[in-house]
Design a protein around this motif. Structure first.
Motif, short mmCIF file in Angstrom:
data_model
loop_
_atom_site.label_atom_id
_atom_site.label_comp_id
_atom_site.label_asym_id
_atom_site.label_seq_id
_atom_site.Cartn_x
_atom_site.Cartn_y
_atom_site.Cartn_z
N TRP A 160 -96.85 18.19 -68.13
CA TRP A 160 -96.46 19.21 -67.71
C TRP A 160 -94.93 19.03 -67.89
CZ3 TRP A 160 -97.97 19.75 -62.00
CH2 TRP A 160 -99.20 20.33 -61.82
N PHE A 161 -94.39 17.61 -67.98
CA PHE A 161 -92.88 16.83 -68.59
C PHE A 161 -92.69 16.91 -69.07
CE2 PHE A 161 -93.23 18.44 -63.34
CZ PHE A 161 -92.03 19.30 -63.47
N PRO A 162 -91.43 16.02 -70.23
CA PRO A 162 -91.52 15.07 -70.98
C PRO A 162 -91.66 13.67 -70.83
CG PRO A 162 -90.08 16.74 -71.14
CD PRO A 162 -90.68 17.21 -70.17
N THR A 163 -91.80 12.96 -71.27
CA THR A 163 -91.92 11.33 -71.26
C THR A 163 -90.86 10.87 -70.15
OG1 THR A 163 -92.51 10.51 -73.18
CG2 THR A 163 -94.80 11.24 -71.70
N VAL A 167 -84.76 17.02 -73.49
CA VAL A 167 -85.41 17.14 -74.67
C VAL A 167 -84.87 18.92 -73.51
CG1 VAL A 167 -87.12 16.21 -76.42
CG2 VAL A 167 -87.98 16.92 -73.66
N GLY A 168 -84.40 19.35 -72.65
CA GLY A 168 -83.88 20.34 -71.60
C GLY A 168 -84.12 19.67 -70.65
N VAL A 173 -86.76 16.83 -64.48
CA VAL A 173 -87.18 16.75 -63.04
C VAL A 173 -87.86 15.55 -63.46
CG1 VAL A 173 -89.11 18.43 -62.41
CG2 VAL A 173 -88.26 19.31 -63.93
N LEU A 174 -88.19 14.95 -63.59
CA LEU A 174 -89.04 13.53 -63.00
C LEU A 174 -88.12 12.33 -62.71
CD1 LEU A 174 -91.99 12.96 -65.54
CD2 LEU A 174 -92.30 13.81 -63.34
N PRO A 175 -86.96 12.36 -63.46
CA PRO A 175 -85.93 11.41 -63.27
C PRO A 175 -85.42 11.35 -61.68
CG PRO A 175 -85.13 12.48 -64.76
CD PRO A 175 -86.83 12.69 -64.65
N THR A 176 -85.38 12.69 -61.57
CA THR A 176 -84.24 13.62 -60.56
C THR A 176 -85.52 13.17 -58.91
OG1 THR A 176 -83.14 15.20 -61.09
CG2 THR A 176 -83.56 15.46 -59.03
N ALA A 177 -86.73 13.76 -59.86
CA ALA A 177 -88.13 13.47 -58.31
C ALA A 177 -87.52 11.69 -58.02
CB ALA A 177 -89.17 13.62 -58.44
N TRP A 254 -83.72 7.49 -70.44
CA TRP A 254 -82.66 9.10 -70.27
C TRP A 254 -80.55 8.40 -71.15
CZ3 TRP A 254 -82.88 13.65 -68.41
CH2 TRP A 254 -81.64 14.42 -68.03
N PRO A 255 -80.13 9.41 -71.92
CA PRO A 255 -79.03 7.98 -72.61
C PRO A 255 -78.13 8.59 -71.78
CG PRO A 255 -79.49 11.07 -72.41
CD PRO A 255 -80.82 10.51 -71.98
N GLY A 256 -78.03 8.64 -70.46
CA GLY A 256 -76.64 7.49 -69.62
C GLY A 256 -76.66 6.07 -69.49
N VAL A 257 -75.77 6.10 -68.73
CA VAL A 257 -74.74 5.23 -68.77
C VAL A 257 -75.14 3.71 -68.82
CG1 VAL A 257 -72.61 3.62 -68.33
CG2 VAL A 257 -72.36 6.62 -68.43
N GLY A 258 -76.46 4.29 -67.33
CA GLY A 258 -77.04 2.85 -67.36
C GLY A 258 -77.41 2.12 -68.33
N ARG A 259 -77.56 3.01 -69.35
CA ARG A 259 -79.06 2.37 -70.39
C ARG A 259 -77.95 2.23 -71.55
NH1 ARG A 259 -82.05 6.04 -74.18
NH2 ARG A 259 -83.46 4.42 -75.02
N LEU A 260 -77.02 2.74 -71.53
CA LEU A 260 -75.75 2.08 -72.47
C LEU A 260 -75.34 0.73 -72.11
CD1 LEU A 260 -73.56 2.71 -74.71
CD2 LEU A 260 -72.43 3.29 -73.17
N LEU A 261 -74.98 0.13 -70.71
CA LEU A 261 -74.57 -0.64 -70.54
C LEU A 261 -75.54 -1.99 -71.03
CD1 LEU A 261 -73.00 0.06 -66.84
CD2 LEU A 261 -71.99 -0.93 -69.58
N VAL A 262 -76.90 -0.93 -70.15
CA VAL A 262 -78.06 -2.14 -70.49
C VAL A 262 -78.25 -3.00 -71.81
CG1 VAL A 262 -81.00 -2.42 -70.35
CG2 VAL A 262 -79.85 -1.43 -68.47
N GLN A 263 -77.74 -1.44 -72.67
CA GLN A 263 -78.05 -2.13 -74.27
C GLN A 263 -76.95 -2.72 -75.42
OE1 GLN A 263 -78.02 1.88 -75.54
NE2 GLN A 263 -80.57 2.37 -75.46
N ALA A 264 -75.87 -2.61 -74.19
CA ALA A 264 -74.13 -3.33 -74.23
C ALA A 264 -74.28 -4.83 -74.31
CB ALA A 264 -73.26 -2.79 -74.08
N ILE A 265 -75.23 -5.05 -73.25
CA ILE A 265 -75.33 -6.24 -72.69
C ILE A 265 -76.57 -7.16 -73.32
CG2 ILE A 265 -76.27 -8.20 -70.95
CD1 ILE A 265 -75.88 -6.21 -68.06
N ASP A 266 -77.06 -6.06 -74.12
CA ASP A 266 -78.25 -7.12 -75.06
C ASP A 266 -77.36 -7.38 -76.58
OD1 ASP A 266 -80.41 -6.54 -73.63
OD2 ASP A 266 -80.79 -5.09 -74.43
#
Length: 306
Positions: A160-163, A167-168, A173-177, A254-266
């Motif tokens: 029903w939803f993207p993994t 993409v829109g 829906v899923l991360p909000t849930a 999700w292309p947010g700041v949290g994921r960016l910080l994880v990548q920046a730490i790595d």
């Protein structure tokens, strides 16, 4: 009111200064950035050249003064990974994080207020037990685990939803849930307790003695005062979701700041780490400042200092 406002502004500025200072100290405690950025086996001459270009050979007090002077205007230097101003890199990701956080807070607060209000009205009846059980389970369930379950069932099995990714609108829906269930569980338990406590106050008994209807007492008198601790919880949850949604953003790509910080730490991208922490902390302080102002609207005793 003006004195209260000035005190809160001063406290907010002091909090931001403290956060900026902590960011500076922690990044320096991680080790020499020049050594961390260079691969193993790099000649000392190249490491020293990088250290000179970054200004790391200067006394720590001068480094802190320069860092603070640039941080005030949001200048944390160039990203080591993207070769662009670090704050610009973070700001590009902030709309995605705010969208996810705002959606989760909206869904969670509405659902939590409804279930919490219902649990308070059904106190001592059968309906209260399943509501509070579900709230307890929702509060205890790790968000990342819930997110994985949602992906497996609604994205992989049902399709029903993207993994993950963006993409829109369906991607939201899923991360909000996942985050919204956690918010709703916290709001449900707090709003129920706050409503029960408020309904035992003397002014509620006075309102009943005056002949006001139960609907008016619950919605106008009790609910308004019961919202004060709930607003505090929402502010804390907003800060927690803004700064702590890195795991959820990673699970859902999700292309947010949290994921960016994880990548920046790595990648040891210290300017991005500093800019991200500074921006999230500033938003957190701003949210708490607005909540304090909202308190004065809901409860004039706070504004009058009583």
């Amino acid at each position: 009111m003006s004195r209260y406002l000035l005190v809160r502004i001063g406290q907010s500025l002091l909090a931001v200064w403290g956060i900026v200072t902590i960011v500076f100290v922690v990044t320096r405690m991680l080790g020499d950035p020049a050594v961390l950025l260079m691969p193993l086996g790099t000649p000392d001459a190249q490491i020293q050249e990088l250290r000179n270009s970054l200004g790391l050979e200067r006394p720590m007090l001068f480094q802190y003064a320069d860092f603070l002077r640039h941080a005030i205007v949001g200048d944390f230097g160039l990203s080591y990974q993207y070769f662009r101003p670090a704050m610009h890199v973070v700001l590009e990701r902030m709309p995605a994080t705010i969208t996810l956080t705002g959606s989760a807070l909206l869904v969670g607060s509405i659902l939590g207020a409804i279930t919490g209000f219902g649990a308070a009205l059904a106190r001592g009846r059968f309906l209260e037990f399943p509501i509070m059980c579900l709230a307890l389970v929702g509060q205890a369930t790790p968000v990342f685990w819930l997110g994985i379950l949602l992906i497996m069932f609604f994205a992989v099995e049902l399709g029903w939803f993207p993994t993950g990714g963006w993409v829109g609108a369906a991607s939201l829906v899923l991360p909000t849930a996942a985050l919204g269930i956690f918010v709703a569980a916290n709001i449900t338990r707090l709003f129920r307790s706050s409503m029960i406590e408020t309904l035992s106050e003397d002014y509620i008994r006075t309102a009943k003695a005056k002949g006001l209807t139960s609907r008016t007492i619950f919605t106008v008198h009790a609910a308004r005062n019961a919202l004060i601790p709930v607003i505090t919880m929402l502010a804390l949850l907003a800060a927690e979701l803004l700064g702590g949604s890195a795991v959820t953003e990673t699970v859902f790509s999700w292309p947010g700041v949290g994921r960016l910080l994880v990548q920046a730490i790595d990648s040891k991208d210290f300017p991005v780490i500093q800019a991200g922490v500074f921006l999230i902390a500033t938003i957190f302080v701003g949210i708490n400042f607005l909540v304090d102002l909202l308190y004065t609207v809901l409860d004039p005793r706070i504004r009058l200092g009583k």
